[in-house]
Enzyme design. Structure first.
Site, short mmCIF file in Angstrom:
data_model
loop_
_atom_site.label_atom_id
_atom_site.label_comp_id
_atom_site.label_asym_id
_atom_site.label_seq_id
_atom_site.Cartn_x
_atom_site.Cartn_y
_atom_site.Cartn_z
N GLY A 1 -8.53 36.45 -14.19
CA GLY A 1 -9.97 36.86 -13.74
C GLY A 1 -9.81 36.81 -11.84
O GLY A 1 -10.80 36.69 -11.31
N THR B 1 -3.61 40.19 -5.02
CA THR B 1 -2.30 40.47 -5.44
C THR B 1 -2.12 40.43 -7.11
O THR B 1 -2.94 39.55 -7.84
CB THR B 1 -1.11 39.53 -4.88
OG1 THR B 1 -1.17 38.31 -5.63
CG2 THR B 1 -1.52 39.58 -3.58
N SER C 1 15.50 0.39 20.38
CA SER C 1 15.77 -0.64 19.33
C SER C 1 14.77 -1.36 18.93
O SER C 1 14.55 -1.44 17.68
CB SER C 1 17.17 -1.14 19.78
OG SER C 1 18.08 -0.41 20.18
N SER D 1 21.30 9.15 24.06
CA SER D 1 21.49 10.56 23.91
C SER D 1 20.72 11.57 24.98
O SER D 1 19.81 12.11 24.60
CB SER D 1 21.12 11.13 22.41
OG SER D 1 19.94 10.54 22.00
#
Lengths: 600, 280
Positions: free
Chosen positions: A13, A75, A441, A508
């Site tokens: 529907g 759709t 840490s 890093s």
């Protein structure tokens, strides 16, 4: 503006639901309303559709309610028209998936939900329709809702809302139902009007794919294209790919004149500081933030052509504004829509979904689809029939097959997904970066305690514990620091693949190293946490006395003193100097938003 | 401030001009094609392709005057394809009856022009909100060698990726305004202060009982919402004399835009049937 699709099986529907929505909001033109015998005919515009009483192709409707503009793609439900559903869903902010209350969740419901999840449609509404045929019973609704969640919980969907409705009678579409007092949620329209809309476009990483070079006269040469993601201003440095030439933006021209800044979604003309070679297909990115590049791609593929996929056969790859020759080198698996099991496969047939490895004749400049849908999406075209045969979502660069073979023995007999299912949370890597003394840490340890208390499997890694063992052979030179981070990232990957929440704390300092660590981990599971603690505060803390030594010149190339720290441009979490409890809360929230931890 | 629909339309215009070899912009002198031409100039800073006008011979005189001025101002190249030429060639037969429409005949003339000028793309101002069959159109709509639209075999359009591959003698209809509504068109006209034919604005005009232009009819205060073949485009009763008044009228009206088009009223599938055969 809200772009949304309706999906679901045949006869659930959908078209009637849209007709009801427009009808009850009095959005149907009076002359059209007069000739109308069935609400579904409003969108079923093709002769075959009316005659067969089905929807074949996407129909678009446009309406505006109280300042919000809606573009609706209705759709088709038939499996054979899945490609048309994909067409509508690939640009949608929201999908309404309909289920017939009498039939419950069907295979087609699952297919559409899976596709929405793969396409990254952020919002899903499950509308349980035809509630009038089951006497508006709450337990029918609840059972369907539960079935749906059982399936959807295994997928990645940002938000799900469930609504019981009757499109035919108008219950909970525009007006609140008088038959379902047990339901206290919003009506469909109310939800559509008020749902929070984020942009589908990545707002961070500037990318523009040149569509053509515009040269109206001798004195003007502009690169025409749409800003696929991020933003850009005149004066900023950019790199043109694949040429890898670097230059500066001079002006940006939009449809209404010169712009101070262009943002994702805008069609612009760029002029450059100096004449650089550029043509259709050139990608423009910030020099400091470039897309990934690879000739082999790991791709989730939805096959949309009647002729099945042929491996080692040429196809055209459409990606941004480029056309590249490519082949499918290997089909990793085909996904069973109902069980989500990965089944070995040699090919993909119409409407099947699977994972493949593509090999392209030139390097592709991309971002993973999860990060950037504009540079992460692709289509395949059959060079003979010219049909669009597949829609693809790039997961990342694929290793070449030789390396693949070396890595295969690593793959455990029990895979990560199985571990995740049993432990009840997903694996991820939390990569804490920041200056020495910024509290990486400490924060990681406190978070680990909380996670441990929630029965999570965790794994801690930090610079110090690796330096004493695995990396004890490494000096502190630049090259050795890179190697230190590389090894740390590899260990993080192993623990990640074993299902752990990995807490990795490393200074890093270089963006490139962090990027390489990120690339080892499945997209979406690497969470960079930037502890943005001012240098003065770190100096003040100096828990190990290292800054003092560095300032005396005893430690060469010390980050922050005699070696740079490149701040993350787009960390998943940016933590300023603030109380520990607040940082912990933000971390827990992040883990929930990313679905690493189940909702509490 | 340009909006998302403008950026989208410009994106598709650039795709069309970059991917197709010989495109032309279909220009009727109506508001949609005027807006499209303006967007083209925003996209390329000039008009990168010729204008193609399919002339039914049943034009409102204002439309032709407007067209010629427009061509001059835009320094455009204009191709005129005349339905009368097709009738003279015998490829089209004039409808019989009291008010013969040349609407269906346009498709034949259009395809003859496509072949004659070896065009592989027609950029058009059609919008999905105009009519149900148009609501099913893609941005890039493929036409086979015979110029036919095969709605069941439309190419899917994933994200904004454009598959414009085609064999010789096939062509594309490109609809950059697909997602625009009539209201969006008028907002654009207002934003950029664009001139449109005076037919769009209300003034006393002689019309018959169906509000079709008729010198013998009585005078009424009307305007046209669409401008097509003069024989089948009806006016509406309106007091809107300015762009602002039209915007206000549209925000409050509940009648559809093509409700005034006699050609669409002939059957449920009138538009689809004409589109299959090559109509715009």
């Amino acid at each position: 503006m809200l772009r949304f699709v309706t999906a679901g099986s045949v006869d659930d529907g959908k078209s009637t639901l849209i007709g009801r929505l427009l009808h009850d909001k009095e959005l149907i033109p009076s002359d059209v309303l007069q000739g109308l015998t069935d609400l579904a005919y409003l969108t079923d515009g093709l002769r075959d559709e009316r005659e067969q009483k089905i929807t074949i192709d996407v129909a678009y409707r446009y309406f505006e309610i109280q300042g919000r503009k809606f573009i609706l793609a209705d759709t088709p439900g038939h499996e054979q028209y899945t490609r048309n559903m994909l067409t509508g869903a690939s640009t949608a902010d929201l999908a309404v998936i309909l289920v017939d209350a009498r039939k419950g969740v069907t295979s087609q419901t699952r297919r559409h939900t899976l596709l929405c999840s793969l396409l990254g449609v952020p919002q899903i509404v499950l509308a349980v329709n035809k509630m009038d045929t089951v006497e508006f019973q709450q337990n029918v609704f609840q059972r369907i809702e539960q079935d749906f969640y059982d399936y959807a919980d295994r997928l990645k969907i940002a938000s799900i809302v469930t609504i019981p409705v009757s499109a035919l009678e108008g219950d909970n579409i525009v007006h609140k139902s008088a038959h379902m007092e047990w339901y206290d949620g919003p009506t469909l329209l109310h939800h559509l009007q008020h749902v929070h809309l984020g942009s589908l476009l990545n707002q961070v990483d500037f990318r523009l794919a040149v569509q053509c070079v515009v040269r109206p006269h001798q004195d003007f040469r502009g690169l025409a294209g749409r800003v696929l993601s991020g933003r850009i201003r005149p004066g900023q440095q950019v790199t043109l790919l694949p040429a890898e030439t670097t230059t500066t933006i001079r002006t940006i021209l939009g449809p209404g004149g010169e712009l101070d800044e262009a943002v994702a979604g805008q069609s612009v003309l760029l002029t450059l500081q100096d004449e650089r070679e550029a043509a259709r297909g050139t990608m423009v990115a910030r020099t400091a933030n470039q897309p990934e590049r690879a000739t082999r791609l790991d791709v989730n593929l939805c096959w949309t052509d009647a002729r099945p996929l042929q491996v080692h056969t040429p196809y055209w790859l459409l990606h941004t504004s480029r056309k590249i020759r490519c082949q499918v080198e290997h089909v990793h698996y085909q996904l069973d829509v109902d069980s989500l099991h990965r089944q070995p496969a040699q090919t993909l047939e119409l409407n099947q979904i699977g994972r493949v490895r593509l090999v392209c004749s030139e390097a592709v400049f991309f971002d993973p689809y999860d990060r950037n849908r504009e540079t992460g999406s692709l289509a395949l075209v059959d060079p003979q029939s010219h049909h669009t045969v597949a829609a693809g979502m790039i997961r990342g660069a694929a290793l070449d097959p030789e390396k693949d073979q070396r890595i295969y023995p690593y793959q455990a007999s029990i895979d990560r997904v199985q571990r995740e299912q049993r432990q009840g949370h997903l694996a991820c890597v939390l990569w804490f970066t920041g200056l020495s003394g910024s509290g990486k840490s400490t924060l990681a340890q406190e978070l680990e305690k909380l996670l441990f208390a929630q029965n999570c499997n965790t794994f801690s890694l930090d610079g110090d514990n690796l330096r004493h063992g695995l990396n004890s052979d490494l000096p502190f030179s630049q090259a050795a620091r890179k190697e230190n981070v590389r090894r740390a990232a590899e260990v993080a990957r192993l623990a990640f693949e074993h299902g752990h929440i990995v807490l990795a704390s490393f200074i890093s300092p270089f963006a490139e190293d962090r990027q390489q660590a990120r690339q080892r981990i499945e997209p979406g599971r690497f969470l960079e946490i930037f502890l943005d603690c001012p240098l003065e505060e770190c100096l003040r803390r100096d828990p190990k006395g290292l800054y003092a030594r560095a300032q005396r010149g005893e430690i060469p190339e010390f980050t922050g003193i005699s070696s740079p720290y490149e701040k993350p441009q787009n960390p998943e979490l940016h933590l300023p100097l603030q109380p520990l409890e607040r940082s912990l809360q933000q971390l827990l929230d992040l883990l929930k938003i990313r679905h690493i931890l189940p909702p509490s | 401030m340009a909006n998302l629909l403008e950026h989208e339309a410009i994106y598709y215009l650039r795709e069309a001009v970059a991917q197709l070899e010989r495109p032309a912009l279909l220009f009727s002198g109506g508001k949609d094609s005027i807006v499209l031409a303006h967007l083209c100039r925003q996209a390329f800073l000039h008009l990168p392709c010729p204008l193609l006008h399919v002339d039914t011979g049943h034009n409102f005189p204002e439309t032709l005057e407007f067209r010629d001025r427009f061509v001059q101002e835009f320094k455009a190249r204009l191709i005129v394809a005349r339905v009368q030429d097709s009738i003279d060639r015998g490829t089209v037969h004039e409808e019989a009856g009291p008010r013969p429409s040349r609407n269906a005949a346009q498709s034949v003339t259009l395809l003859e022009a496509v072949a004659e000028h070896r065009l592989d793309g027609l950029l058009g101002g059609a919008r999905r909100d105009e009519e149900k069959a148009r609501a099913k159109e893609r941005f890039f709509s493929h036409r086979d060698q015979h110029g036919q639209w095969r709605p069941k075999e439309q190419r899917p359009e994933f994200w904004n990726l454009v598959n414009a591959f085609h064999h010789p003698h096939e062509h594309f209809r490109v609809f950059p305004l697909s997602n625009w509504t009539e209201l969006d068109i008028w907002r654009y006209i207002q934003r950029y202060q664009i001139e449109v034919p005076s037919l769009y604005f209300a003034r006393p005009r002689r019309v018959n009982s169906q509000l079709l232009a008729d010198e013998q009819g009585r005078e009424e205060l009307v305007r046209f919402r669409t401008i097509g073949d003069m024989t089948c485009t009806g006016a509406i009763r309106s007091r809107a004399r300015t762009v602002e008044e039209i915007l206000h009228e549209l925000e409050t009206t509940r009648a559809s835009e093509r409700g005034t088009r006699a050609d669409d009223q002939r059957s449920q599938a009138a538009m689809e049937d004409r589109k299959r055969l090559g109509y715009f």
